[in-house]
Design a protein around this motif. Structure first.
Motif, PDB file in Angstrom:
ATOM      1  N   LEU A 133       0.811  -1.217   0.000  1.00  0.00           N
ATOM      2  CA  LEU A 133       0.000   0.000   0.000  1.00  0.00           C
ATOM      3  C   LEU A 133       0.848   1.272   0.000  1.00  0.00           C
ATOM      4  CD1 LEU A 133      -2.770  -1.030   2.574  1.00  0.00           C
ATOM      5  CD2 LEU A 133      -2.857  -1.147   0.078  1.00  0.00           C
ATOM      6  N   LEU A 134       2.178   1.120   0.065  1.00  0.00           N
ATOM      7  CA  LEU A 134       3.063   2.284   0.053  1.00  0.00           C
ATOM      8  C   LEU A 134       3.572   2.595  -1.347  1.00  0.00           C
ATOM      9  CD1 LEU A 134       5.223   1.781   3.282  1.00  0.00           C
ATOM     10  CD2 LEU A 134       3.146   3.109   2.976  1.00  0.00           C
ATOM     11  N   LYS A 135       3.075   1.874  -2.349  1.00  0.00           N
ATOM     12  CA  LYS A 135       3.474   2.112  -3.732  1.00  0.00           C
ATOM     13  C   LYS A 135       2.212   2.292  -4.583  1.00  0.00           C
ATOM     14  CE  LYS A 135       6.796  -0.405  -5.453  1.00  0.00           C
ATOM     15  NZ  LYS A 135       7.565  -1.598  -5.881  1.00  0.00           N
ATOM     16  N   ASN A 136       2.218   3.349  -5.380  1.00  0.00           N
ATOM     17  CA  ASN A 136       1.054   3.622  -6.238  1.00  0.00           C
ATOM     18  C   ASN A 136       1.531   4.350  -7.491  1.00  0.00           C
ATOM     19  OD1 ASN A 136      -1.477   4.058  -7.304  1.00  0.00           O
ATOM     20  ND2 ASN A 136      -1.942   5.804  -5.997  1.00  0.00           N
ATOM     21  N   THR A 137       2.126   3.593  -8.394  1.00  0.00           N
ATOM     22  CA  THR A 137       2.643   4.191  -9.624  1.00  0.00           C
ATOM     23  C   THR A 137       1.990   3.595 -10.875  1.00  0.00           C
ATOM     24  OG1 THR A 137       4.471   2.596  -9.626  1.00  0.00           O
ATOM     25  CG2 THR A 137       4.885   4.741  -8.602  1.00  0.00           C
ATOM     26  N   GLY A 138       0.932   2.813 -10.694  1.00  0.00           N
ATOM     27  CA  GLY A 138       0.237   2.239 -11.836  1.00  0.00           C
ATOM     28  C   GLY A 138      -0.671   3.256 -12.502  1.00  0.00           C
ATOM     29  N   THR A 139      -0.810   3.149 -13.811  1.00  0.00           N
ATOM     30  CA  THR A 139      -1.657   4.092 -14.556  1.00  0.00           C
ATOM     31  C   THR A 139      -3.048   3.539 -14.824  1.00  0.00           C
ATOM     32  OG1 THR A 139      -0.763   3.256 -16.648  1.00  0.00           O
ATOM     33  CG2 THR A 139       0.321   5.165 -15.671  1.00  0.00           C
ATOM     34  N   ALA A 256       0.135  12.805 -12.192  1.00  0.00           N
ATOM     35  CA  ALA A 256      -0.943  12.313 -11.322  1.00  0.00           C
ATOM     36  C   ALA A 256      -0.946  10.797 -11.248  1.00  0.00           C
ATOM     37  CB  ALA A 256      -2.287  12.825 -11.827  1.00  0.00           C
ATOM     38  N   ARG A 257      -1.352  10.295 -10.094  1.00  0.00           N
ATOM     39  CA  ARG A 257      -1.504   8.864  -9.886  1.00  0.00           C
ATOM     40  C   ARG A 257      -2.990   8.536  -9.748  1.00  0.00           C
ATOM     41  NH1 ARG A 257       2.317   7.852  -6.851  1.00  0.00           N
ATOM     42  NH2 ARG A 257       3.124   9.933  -6.470  1.00  0.00           N
ATOM     43  N   ASP A 258      -3.329   7.257  -9.824  1.00  0.00           N
ATOM     44  CA  ASP A 258      -4.728   6.852  -9.709  1.00  0.00           C
ATOM     45  C   ASP A 258      -5.288   7.256  -8.346  1.00  0.00           C
ATOM     46  OD1 ASP A 258      -7.046   5.274 -10.769  1.00  0.00           O
ATOM     47  OD2 ASP A 258      -6.680   4.130  -8.946  1.00  0.00           O
ATOM     48  N   GLY A 259      -6.454   7.867  -8.359  1.00  0.00           N
ATOM     49  CA  GLY A 259      -7.092   8.314  -7.121  1.00  0.00           C
ATOM     50  C   GLY A 259      -6.864   9.778  -6.831  1.00  0.00           C
ATOM     51  N   ASP A 260      -5.975  10.442  -7.577  1.00  0.00           N
ATOM     52  CA  ASP A 260      -5.721  11.862  -7.353  1.00  0.00           C
ATOM     53  C   ASP A 260      -6.926  12.703  -7.750  1.00  0.00           C
ATOM     54  OD1 ASP A 260      -3.260  11.751  -6.202  1.00  0.00           O
ATOM     55  OD2 ASP A 260      -2.120  12.257  -8.010  1.00  0.00           O
ATOM     56  N   THR A 261      -7.127  13.784  -7.019  1.00  0.00           N
ATOM     57  CA  THR A 261      -8.148  14.770  -7.340  1.00  0.00           C
ATOM     58  C   THR A 261      -7.449  16.067  -7.735  1.00  0.00           C
ATOM     59  OG1 THR A 261      -8.248  15.551  -5.050  1.00  0.00           O
ATOM     60  CG2 THR A 261      -9.720  13.730  -5.663  1.00  0.00           C
ATOM     61  N   ALA A 262      -8.247  17.048  -8.134  1.00  0.00           N
ATOM     62  CA  ALA A 262      -7.670  18.353  -8.460  1.00  0.00           C
ATOM     63  C   ALA A 262      -6.934  18.924  -7.253  1.00  0.00           C
ATOM     64  CB  ALA A 262      -8.773  19.306  -8.922  1.00  0.00           C
ATOM     65  N   HIS A 263      -7.488  18.718  -6.062  1.00  0.00           N
ATOM     66  CA  HIS A 263      -6.839  19.216  -4.849  1.00  0.00           C
ATOM     67  C   HIS A 263      -5.494  18.525  -4.631  1.00  0.00           C
ATOM     68  CE1 HIS A 263      -6.517  20.967  -0.859  1.00  0.00           C
ATOM     69  NE2 HIS A 263      -6.234  19.761  -0.383  1.00  0.00           N
ATOM     70  N   SER A 264      -5.432  17.205  -4.875  1.00  0.00           N
ATOM     71  CA  SER A 264      -4.185  16.460  -4.706  1.00  0.00           C
ATOM     72  C   SER A 264      -3.107  17.003  -5.642  1.00  0.00           C
ATOM     73  CB  SER A 264      -4.412  14.973  -4.994  1.00  0.00           C
ATOM     74  OG  SER A 264      -5.447  14.443  -4.201  1.00  0.00           O
ATOM     75  N   VAL A 265      -3.496  17.221  -6.888  1.00  0.00           N
ATOM     76  CA  VAL A 265      -2.546  17.713  -7.888  1.00  0.00           C
ATOM     77  C   VAL A 265      -2.049  19.104  -7.526  1.00  0.00           C
ATOM     78  CG1 VAL A 265      -2.303  18.430 -10.291  1.00  0.00           C
ATOM     79  CG2 VAL A 265      -3.460  16.275  -9.737  1.00  0.00           C
TER      80      VAL A 265
END
Length: 432
Positions: A133-139, A256-265
């Motif tokens: 759960l500490l890796k999230n680089t999939g598109t 951006a990564r999966d699950g990102d929102t405008a706020h995250s970006v």
């Protein structure tokens, strides 16, 4: 009327005895099986309901296994995030030491590099049963979270399983890469200008976020005589609009990564701007930015009617083949070997600590949610089993008392039948 051919008394006594024997058999079966309704023949409606509920209880046992697996996976991730937080705290101490003038920055940098490598090792090893759960680089869509079966929902169309989504929180240290050509590029997808109006919001609500999509912030300041600010440091592009090639090398960029929102970006871009500002000596009074919802709040205390700063948000589609970086990518080029680098590192380390602590807190919150759901499922299963027992289980005290009463009735019925069978014999006396 008495008859030697038909003995109504015996027939009635026999029927009574047979009924009592049937009741005894039923009662003995209840005592033997412990169930009042053991088959569909006993009570079809109650039996069907009990079987449906029993199936649900079995389902909840499997759900408990799923929740236990999810809890264990979250526990590993949380401990990994906590360890990374501790390492970053240690790193912050070294960065603070590097702020002095008469220190050996080379040795401090060596220690920081070792801590950075250790953080990378923790990220790689913090997995449970193949899930990290500490890796999230999939598109691919959906790769930014893991689904844990949480409970069953019964509706008109049957039973469906309801998942609890657990978000991944990337704490990797790898850097992103943005393609200098190809893909769908859009310069100035959203812009805002600070002039006499010294507080504006760059609105990104109309931009759709997808994994692998690149974003950058470009600055274009106008102050020909440098009376309000240094025009060169407030220009990240050669022209008013950023080119794709400039975006590929931008310091204020994010994939951006999966699950990102405008706020995250926008939050990630604001952090990168803070690092850029520290390296280039831009103070908060000249330009500061803060993510707020789907907008970026911009403020300046030096712009006016002639001296202005334009901030633009540029986008490049995932079709360009961009590479997603880690959540702690700012660690990659952390360098305290110079005074400027040490100042920049101090600003970066605070935001990196925030990322790590937020991740640990998020994992802890998700873990508590699964544990709460598991406890509720256990109580629900207990209640369902109690309900099934109410429907089908026999009351053994009542059954035992009823059996004793029926056995007495059986003895009396047997005697009554014997008496009834002897009645025709009394008729023979009439012929003597």
């Amino acid at each position: 009327m008495s008859s030697i051919l038909t003995n109504d008394s015996a027939r009635i006594a026999l029927a009574t005895l047979q009924g009592i024997n049937g009741s005894i058999a039923d009662t003995q079966r209840e005592i033997a099986t412990g169930r009042r309704v053991a088959s569909a023949g006993d009570n079809a409606a109650v039996w069907a309901i009990s079987k449906t509920m029993e199936a649900d209880v079995v389902g909840y046992r499997r759900i408990s296994d799923s929740l236990a697996l999810g809890d264990a996976t979250l526990s590993v991730a949380r401990r990994g995030a906590e360890t990374i937080t501790d390492l970053l705290t240690d790193m912050k101490g070294r960065v603070v030491s590097a702020q002095g003038e008469n220190v050996d920055r080379a040795k401090i940098q060596s220690g920081i590099a070792a801590l950075r490598d250790q953080i990378g090792a923790v990220v790689e090893t913090a997995q449970f049963n193949g899930m990290n759960l500490l890796k999230n680089t999939g598109t691919d869509a959906g790769t930014g979270s893991a689904a844990v079966l949480g409970f069953l929902q019964r509706g008109e169309n049957g039973v469906t399983g309801v998942d609890i989504a657990i978000s991944k929180r990337d704490l990797g240290t790898g850097t992103h890469s943005i393609s200098a050509s190809g893909g769908t590029y859009s310069a100035d997808a959203a812009t805002a200008t600070l002039d006499a109006t010294r507080s504006v919001t760059l609105d990104a609500s109309s931009i759709t976020i997808e994994a692998g999509m690149a974003f950058s912030l470009s600055l274009y300041g106008t102050d020909a005589d440098n009376s309000s600010f240094d025009q060169d440091t407030l220009r990240t592009t050669a022209g008013a609009s950023e080119t794709q090639a400039e975006m590929a090398g931008s310091e204020i960029a994010y994939v951006a990564r999966d699950g990102d929102t405008a706020h995250s970006v926008l939050t990630a871009l604001a952090r990168r701007y803070d690092s850029y500002a520290a390296r280039n000596g831009i103070d908060a009074g000249t330009l500061s930015m803060t993510a707020s919802g789907s907008g970026l709040a911009l403020t300046s205390s030096v712009t006016d009617g002639s001296d202005s700063i334009t901030v633009s948000l540029n986008t490049l589609g995932a079709d360009a083949g961009n590479t997603i970086g880690g959540g702690l990518a700012l660690l990659d080029d952390l360098d305290v070997s110079t005074g400027t680098g040490a100042v920049d590192a101090l600003g970066r380390i605070e935001s990196l600590l925030t990322i790590a602590t937020d991740a640990a807190a998020g994992f802890g919150s998700d873990q508590n949610r699964l544990q709460t759901q598991a406890a509720f499922n256990d109580r629900l299963s207990d209640s369902m089993r109690a309900g099934i027992g109410t429907l089908v289980d026999a009351d053994l005290e009542e059954s035992s008392a009823r059996l004793q009463a029926l056995q007495v009735q059986q003895q009396l019925a047997t005697q009554a039948l014997s008496i009834a069978n002897s009645a025709p014999q009394s008729l023979l006396g009439l012929f003597r």
